[in-house]
Design an enzyme around this catalytic site. Structure first.
Site, PDB file in Angstrom:
ATOM      1  N   ALA A  10       0.839  -1.204   0.000  1.00 44.02           N
ATOM      2  CA  ALA A  10       0.000   0.000   0.000  1.00 44.02           C
ATOM      3  C   ALA A  10       0.871   1.251   0.000  1.00 44.02           C
ATOM      4  CB  ALA A  10      -0.919  -0.017   1.225  1.00 44.02           C
ATOM      5  N   VAL A  13       2.780   3.453  -5.092  1.00 45.64           N
ATOM      6  CA  VAL A  13       2.182   2.894  -6.302  1.00 45.64           C
ATOM      7  C   VAL A  13       0.869   2.178  -5.973  1.00 45.64           C
ATOM      8  CG1 VAL A  13       2.469   1.113  -8.073  1.00 45.64           C
ATOM      9  CG2 VAL A  13       4.286   2.719  -7.617  1.00 45.64           C
ATOM     10  N   THR A  94      17.360  -1.214  -3.714  1.00 47.84           N
ATOM     11  CA  THR A  94      18.693  -1.717  -4.027  1.00 47.84           C
ATOM     12  C   THR A  94      19.170  -2.584  -2.860  1.00 47.84           C
ATOM     13  OG1 THR A  94      19.111   0.329  -5.234  1.00 47.84           O
ATOM     14  CG2 THR A  94      21.035  -1.003  -4.660  1.00 47.84           C
ATOM     15  N   GLU A 161       4.310   0.004 -13.807  1.00 48.84           N
ATOM     16  CA  GLU A 161       3.625   1.281 -13.593  1.00 48.84           C
ATOM     17  C   GLU A 161       4.534   2.420 -14.051  1.00 48.84           C
ATOM     18  OE1 GLU A 161       0.435   1.917 -12.841  1.00 48.84           O
ATOM     19  OE2 GLU A 161       1.269   3.809 -13.519  1.00 48.84           O
ATOM     20  N   LYS A 221      10.228  -1.401 -18.669  1.00 51.38           N
ATOM     21  CA  LYS A 221      10.113  -0.503 -17.512  1.00 51.38           C
ATOM     22  C   LYS A 221      11.491   0.037 -17.116  1.00 51.38           C
ATOM     23  CE  LYS A 221       8.918   1.678 -13.946  1.00 51.38           C
ATOM     24  NZ  LYS A 221       8.220   2.947 -13.982  1.00 51.38           N
ATOM     25  N   LYS A 268      14.688  19.770 -18.036  1.00 54.71           N
ATOM     26  CA  LYS A 268      14.888  20.843 -17.061  1.00 54.71           C
ATOM     27  C   LYS A 268      16.158  20.557 -16.263  1.00 54.71           C
ATOM     28  CE  LYS A 268      12.639  24.416 -15.096  1.00 54.71           C
ATOM     29  NZ  LYS A 268      13.588  25.441 -15.446  1.00 54.71           N
ATOM     30  N   VAL A 271      19.265  20.431  -9.700  1.00 56.98           N
ATOM     31  CA  VAL A 271      20.271  19.994  -8.718  1.00 56.98           C
ATOM     32  C   VAL A 271      20.597  18.504  -8.875  1.00 56.98           C
ATOM     33  CG1 VAL A 271      19.953  21.568  -6.802  1.00 56.98           C
ATOM     34  CG2 VAL A 271      18.337  19.708  -7.108  1.00 56.98           C
ATOM     35  N   GLY A 272      19.921  17.837  -9.765  1.00 58.62           N
ATOM     36  CA  GLY A 272      20.114  16.393  -9.928  1.00 58.62           C
ATOM     37  C   GLY A 272      18.818  15.674  -9.626  1.00 58.62           C
ATOM     38  N   CYS A 277      13.305   5.705  -7.530  1.00 56.82           N
ATOM     39  CA  CYS A 277      13.410   4.738  -8.635  1.00 56.82           C
ATOM     40  C   CYS A 277      14.554   4.921  -9.630  1.00 56.82           C
ATOM     41  CB  CYS A 277      12.092   4.672  -9.371  1.00 56.82           C
ATOM     42  SG  CYS A 277      10.834   3.908  -8.333  1.00 56.82           S
ATOM     43  N   ARG A 347      12.565  10.315  -0.725  1.00 56.94           N
ATOM     44  CA  ARG A 347      13.548   9.248  -0.962  1.00 56.94           C
ATOM     45  C   ARG A 347      14.561   9.691  -2.020  1.00 56.94           C
ATOM     46  NH1 ARG A 347       9.593   4.158  -1.756  1.00 56.94           N
ATOM     47  NH2 ARG A 347       8.356   5.775  -2.789  1.00 56.94           N
TER      48      ARG A 347
HETATM   49  N1  LIG Z   1       7.128   5.338  -6.323  1.00 60.79           N
HETATM   50  C1  LIG Z   1       6.842   5.427  -7.602  1.00 60.79           C
HETATM   51  O1  LIG Z   1       6.518   6.497  -8.100  1.00 60.79           O
HETATM   52  C2  LIG Z   1       6.910   4.241  -8.501  1.00 60.79           C
HETATM   53  C3  LIG Z   1       7.353   3.012  -8.029  1.00 60.79           C
HETATM   54  N2  LIG Z   1       7.374   1.927  -8.867  1.00 60.79           N
HETATM   55  C4  LIG Z   1       7.780   0.615  -8.355  1.00 60.79           C
HETATM   56  O2  LIG Z   1       6.686   0.109  -7.574  1.00 60.79           O
HETATM   57  C5  LIG Z   1       7.184  -0.663  -6.468  1.00 60.79           C
HETATM   58  C6  LIG Z   1       6.626  -0.101  -5.173  1.00 60.79           C
HETATM   59  O3  LIG Z   1       7.100   1.212  -5.014  1.00 60.79           O
HETATM   60  P1  LIG Z   1       6.497   2.193  -3.901  1.00 60.79           P
HETATM   61  O4  LIG Z   1       5.022   2.074  -3.907  1.00 60.79           O
HETATM   62  O5  LIG Z   1       7.130   3.510  -4.127  1.00 60.79           O
HETATM   63  O6  LIG Z   1       7.073   1.503  -2.580  1.00 60.79           O
HETATM   64  P2  LIG Z   1       6.638   1.790  -1.068  1.00 60.79           P
HETATM   65  O7  LIG Z   1       7.822   1.493  -0.245  1.00 60.79           O
HETATM   66  O8  LIG Z   1       5.984   3.137  -0.974  1.00 60.79           O
HETATM   67  O9  LIG Z   1       5.490   0.696  -0.786  1.00 60.79           O
HETATM   68  C7  LIG Z   1       5.714  -0.667  -0.732  1.00 60.79           C
HETATM   69  C8  LIG Z   1       4.846  -1.261   0.373  1.00 60.79           C
HETATM   70  O10 LIG Z   1       4.929  -2.683   0.320  1.00 60.79           O
HETATM   71  C9  LIG Z   1       4.796  -3.174   1.644  1.00 60.79           C
HETATM   72  N3  LIG Z   1       5.268  -4.565   1.702  1.00 60.79           N
HETATM   73  C10 LIG Z   1       6.523  -5.038   1.534  1.00 60.79           C
HETATM   74  N4  LIG Z   1       6.538  -6.376   1.633  1.00 60.79           N
HETATM   75  C11 LIG Z   1       5.272  -6.774   1.881  1.00 60.79           C
HETATM   76  C12 LIG Z   1       4.651  -8.036   2.066  1.00 60.79           C
HETATM   77  N5  LIG Z   1       5.360  -9.160   1.993  1.00 60.79           N
HETATM   78  N6  LIG Z   1       3.336  -8.067   2.308  1.00 60.79           N
HETATM   79  C13 LIG Z   1       2.608  -6.939   2.373  1.00 60.79           C
HETATM   80  N7  LIG Z   1       3.131  -5.710   2.185  1.00 60.79           N
HETATM   81  C14 LIG Z   1       4.454  -5.628   1.940  1.00 60.79           C
HETATM   82  C15 LIG Z   1       5.630  -2.218   2.460  1.00 60.79           C
HETATM   83  O11 LIG Z   1       5.268  -2.274   3.815  1.00 60.79           O
HETATM   84  C16 LIG Z   1       5.283  -0.875   1.790  1.00 60.79           C
HETATM   85  O12 LIG Z   1       4.230  -0.205   2.445  1.00 60.79           O
HETATM   86  C17 LIG Z   1       8.705  -0.618  -6.590  1.00 60.79           C
HETATM   87  O13 LIG Z   1       9.126  -1.751  -7.299  1.00 60.79           O
HETATM   88  C18 LIG Z   1       8.954   0.616  -7.420  1.00 60.79           C
HETATM   89  O14 LIG Z   1      10.155   0.525  -8.157  1.00 60.79           O
HETATM   90  C19 LIG Z   1       6.954   2.006 -10.154  1.00 60.79           C
HETATM   91  C20 LIG Z   1       6.487   3.185 -10.653  1.00 60.79           C
HETATM   92  C21 LIG Z   1       6.416   4.408  -9.884  1.00 60.79           C
HETATM   93  O1  LIG Z   2       9.445   4.178 -11.806  1.00 60.40           O
HETATM   94  C1  LIG Z   2       9.200   5.200 -11.199  1.00 60.40           C
HETATM   95  O2  LIG Z   2       9.299   5.322  -9.981  1.00 60.40           O
HETATM   96  C2  LIG Z   2       8.807   6.444 -11.919  1.00 60.40           C
HETATM   97  O3  LIG Z   2      10.028   7.240 -12.007  1.00 60.40           O
HETATM   98  C3  LIG Z   2       9.843   8.529 -12.596  1.00 60.40           C
HETATM   99  O4  LIG Z   2       8.902   9.270 -11.842  1.00 60.40           O
HETATM  100  P1  LIG Z   2       9.291  10.059 -10.507  1.00 60.40           P
HETATM  101  O5  LIG Z   2      10.637   9.627 -10.047  1.00 60.40           O
HETATM  102  O6  LIG Z   2       8.156   9.911  -9.584  1.00 60.40           O
HETATM  103  O7  LIG Z   2       9.333  11.597 -10.944  1.00 60.40           O
HETATM  104  P2  LIG Z   2       9.998  12.340 -12.211  1.00 60.40           P
HETATM  105  O8  LIG Z   2       9.065  13.384 -12.653  1.00 60.40           O
HETATM  106  O9  LIG Z   2      10.464  11.390 -13.224  1.00 60.40           O
HETATM  107  O10 LIG Z   2      11.251  13.058 -11.557  1.00 60.40           O
HETATM  108  C4  LIG Z   2      12.364  12.341 -11.096  1.00 60.40           C
HETATM  109  C5  LIG Z   2      13.461  13.312 -10.684  1.00 60.40           C
HETATM  110  O11 LIG Z   2      14.013  13.952 -11.826  1.00 60.40           O
HETATM  111  C6  LIG Z   2      13.977  15.364 -11.661  1.00 60.40           C
HETATM  112  N1  LIG Z   2      13.783  15.987 -12.981  1.00 60.40           N
HETATM  113  C7  LIG Z   2      12.751  15.617 -13.765  1.00 60.40           C
HETATM  114  C8  LIG Z   2      12.578  16.179 -15.012  1.00 60.40           C
HETATM  115  C9  LIG Z   2      13.487  17.133 -15.467  1.00 60.40           C
HETATM  116  O12 LIG Z   2      13.391  17.686 -16.599  1.00 60.40           O
HETATM  117  N2  LIG Z   2      14.521  17.487 -14.662  1.00 60.40           N
HETATM  118  C10 LIG Z   2      14.693  16.923 -13.428  1.00 60.40           C
HETATM  119  O13 LIG Z   2      15.664  17.268 -12.727  1.00 60.40           O
HETATM  120  C11 LIG Z   2      12.820  15.593 -10.708  1.00 60.40           C
HETATM  121  O14 LIG Z   2      12.923  16.831 -10.070  1.00 60.40           O
HETATM  122  C12 LIG Z   2      12.978  14.428  -9.767  1.00 60.40           C
HETATM  123  O15 LIG Z   2      13.955  14.685  -8.795  1.00 60.40           O
HETATM  124  C13 LIG Z   2       9.284   8.359 -14.002  1.00 60.40           C
HETATM  125  O16 LIG Z   2       9.038   9.649 -14.561  1.00 60.40           O
HETATM  126  C14 LIG Z   2       7.989   7.548 -13.979  1.00 60.40           C
HETATM  127  O17 LIG Z   2       7.539   7.330 -15.315  1.00 60.40           O
HETATM  128  C15 LIG Z   2       8.255   6.214 -13.304  1.00 60.40           C
HETATM  129  O18 LIG Z   2       7.056   5.465 -13.212  1.00 60.40           O
END
Ligand SMILES: NC(=O)C1=CN([C@@H]2O[C@H](COP(=O)(O)OP(=O)(O)OC[C@H]3O[C@@H](n4cnc5c(N)ncnc54)[C@H](O)[C@@H]3O)[C@@H](O)[C@H]2O)C=CC1
Ligand SMILES: O=C(O)[C@H]1O[C@H](OP(=O)(O)OP(=O)(O)OC[C@H]2O[C@@H](n3ccc(=O)[nH]c3=O)[C@H](O)[C@@H]2O)[C@H](O)[C@@H](O)[C@@H]1O
Length: 463
Positions: A10, A13, A94, A161, A221, A268, A271-272, A277, A347
């Site tokens: 939860a 994502v 990681t 996603e 992905k 854009k 600062v990095g 992800c 993060r």
């Molecule tokens: N954060 C993002 O914007 C994006 C993340 N992803 C990918 O989606 C995945 C999840 O990312 P987030 O949602 O950011 O992680 P998150 O750390 O916010 O959420 C993961 C959740 O899974 C729970 N969990 C772990 N093991 C479990 C288990 N065995 N049973 C039940 N719950 C469990 C944790 O307690 C935690 O609440 C990662 O692989 C990430 O790379 C993909 C696209 C966008």
């Molecule tokens: O797998 C994931 O977790 C996600 O990672 C990124 O999404 P996110 O990290 O949430 O946000 P972004 O908008 O991609 O920004 C990432 C970082 O790059 C920076 N950024 C972004 C765009 C830009 O032009 N310049 C720049 O410095 C942002 O400020 C931020 O620190 C991808 O954009 C999503 O498509 C993907 O699903």
């Protein structure tokens, strides 16, 4: 037709994704489960300001669908048993130990989910990889599920996603594409792909729903994130050249973005990049390439991360250099802590590295972010520094509100591009600060000539 879905995880994502699936599929019961009781309590909180994830538009959907067809619970076994389709949306950080330490994705949470599904399921399930996973993870999941003693059939799909934080709801409602990887050569695989497609078809047009084999989906992905991060490192690399030559990175980005083959998005300078992800997924890609002996490929992608680290430290160093080579005892205001605007997620935020560098240089940091809690900021610093907790507490002050933060400050450092930072009254702010007053604009959100006119010493990125 699927009537019951469970999502394990939860987080950033699982929460928003399932909220939108529930919104668009009122006929499906969607249960989001997590082992973290506190997080589930927060998803169930009456006060919507307490939701664990801040995303524009999310609270409204939760208010509408929660306890209608969207449920948050810690009853993982029960939810697995009841669901016809199970999304695995757990974290894949990681690895911090053993083989592949610092590079490979740690799949222990994914493996635990697969084992739990195998032992609990008593009816056939479609298992969907929603987490970002190394290519060929589905075969690991498959071999674990095969061990189930309950005479149950499992079909595995990959459905990565692509949402970005800060725009998650809009991205989910209007995706560029939905990717479904599956075994399209078998009738069972085809049926599973069709079942998942049906769910998305309730709001996504068919032409945007793409089907590939499962390995292509997993690898797409990682590839998408690597390409996106590469663009940022590329523009940031050019920003360093701009600073050496009086070219202006915003003008360069505008000029190249007009080329339709390049496009104007994601150019854009900053600062990095931060976030949970980009770095993790590229490290994972580098590790995969190394595993296959593709060292040149590994080195190529590694450079995207090296450039990002360089950009963060280059910016931090510049702050000290411009302030007469010392920030010792100086009050520096850090505006922003989240890794980008419109999220409470910090993060891997560049703010953490910059703050640590300035603390090492003995600056006094005064920090304000509209959405990241003081406790989170403190924890981020505590985890990343060797300075003892008590000493750290004397070096930083965290504010809930920016009203008094600028008094007697020597410099302002903008780390996150929150909209409200653009409209602060910098004329008033300047009067409260020590002179000469510095602004380090790590996001190029201010107008340099206006800020200089007010009397600030303005330093942006790549200009
Ligand atoms: N954060 C993002 O914007 C994006 C993340 N992803 C990918 O989606 C995945 C999840 O990312 P987030 O949602 O950011 O992680 P998150 O750390 O916010 O959420 C993961 C959740 O899974 C729970 N969990 C772990 N093991 C479990 C288990 N065995 N049973 C039940 N719950 C469990 C944790 O307690 C935690 O609440 C990662 O692989 C990430 O790379 C993909 C696209 C966008
Ligand atoms: O797998 C994931 O977790 C996600 O990672 C990124 O999404 P996110 O990290 O949430 O946000 P972004 O908008 O991609 O920004 C990432 C970082 O790059 C920076 N950024 C972004 C765009 C830009 O032009 N310049 C720049 O410095 C942002 O400020 C931020 O620190 C991808 O954009 C999503 O498509 C993907 O699903």
């Amino acid at each position: 037709m699927i009537k019951s879905i469970c999502c394990i995880g939860a987080g950033y994502v699982g929460g928003p994704t399932m909220a939108v699936i529930a919104l668009k599929n009122p006929h499906i019961k969607v249960t989001v489960v997590d082992v973290n009781q506190e997080r589930i309590n927060a998803w169930n909180a009456q006060n919507l300001d307490k939701l664990p994830v801040y995303e524009p538009g999310l609270a409204e959907i939760i208010a509408q669908m929660r306890n209608v067809n969207l449920f948050f619970s810690t009853q993982v076994n029960e939810a697995i048993q009841q669901a016809e389709m199970i999304f695995i949306s757990v974290n894949t950080p990681t690895k911090t130990y053993g083989l592949g330490k610092g590079m490979a994705a740690d799949l222990k949470y994914v493996e635990l989910c697969a084992r739990q599904i195998a032992s609990v399921a008593t009816t056939n399930k479609i298992v969907v990889e929603k987490s970002t996973l190394p290519v060929r993870t589905a075969s690991t999941i498959k071999s674990i599920l095969k061990q189930s003693q309950n005479n149950v059939q499992f079909e595995i799909l990959s459905n990565p996603e692509f949402l970005a934080e800060g725009t998650a709801i809009n991205d989910l409602l209007n995706p560029d594409r939905v990717l479904i990887g599956g075994d399209y050569h078998t009738p069972e695989g085809k049926n599973a792909i069709a079942a998942l497609s049906e769910i998305y078809k309730n709001w996504v047009t068919t032409d945007k729903i793409i089907t590939t084999n499962i390995w292509s989906s997993e690898l797409s992905k990682l590839t998408a994130n690597a390409f996106l991060a590469q663009r940022i490192s590329s523009i940031n690399a050019m920003s360093a050249i701009c600073e050496a030559t009086e070219a202006n990175i915003d003008e360069v980005a505008f000029a190249i973005g007009k080329d339709s083959r390049i496009g104007d998005k994601f150019l854009k300078a900053s600062v990095g990049f931060g976030g949970s992800c980009f770095q993790k997924d590229i490290l994972n890609l580098v590790y995969i390439a190394q595993t296959f002996g593709l060292n040149e490929v590994a080195d190529y992608w590694q450079q995207v991360i090296s450039m990002n680290n360089y950009q963060k430290s280059r910016f931090a160093r510049k702050i000290v250099q411009e302030m007469f080579n010392t920030v010792s005892g100086k009050k520096i205001v850090l505006l922003g802590w989240a890794f980008k605007k419109d999220t409470n997620d910090s993060r891997e935020s560049a703010a953490i590295d910059i703050a640590n560098y300035l603390i090492e240089e003995q600056a006094e940091l005064h920090i304000y972010d509209p959405k990241v809690t003081a406790q989170q900021i403190f924890t981020d610093l505590e985890k990343s520094t060797t300075i003892p907790q008590e000493e750290l507490a004397t070096k930083i002050k965290i504010y809930n509100h920016p009203d008094t933060i600028f008094q007697q400050a020597h410099a302002i450092v903008i780390v996150t591009e929150w909209d409200q930072f653009k409209t602060f009254n910098y004329t008033n702010i300047k009067k409260q600060m020590q002179q000469p007053a510095f602004i380090f604009d790590g996001r190029n959100i201010l107008n340099p000539s206006e800020i200089t006119q007010i009397g600030f010493h303005y330093i942006g990125i790549g200009k």
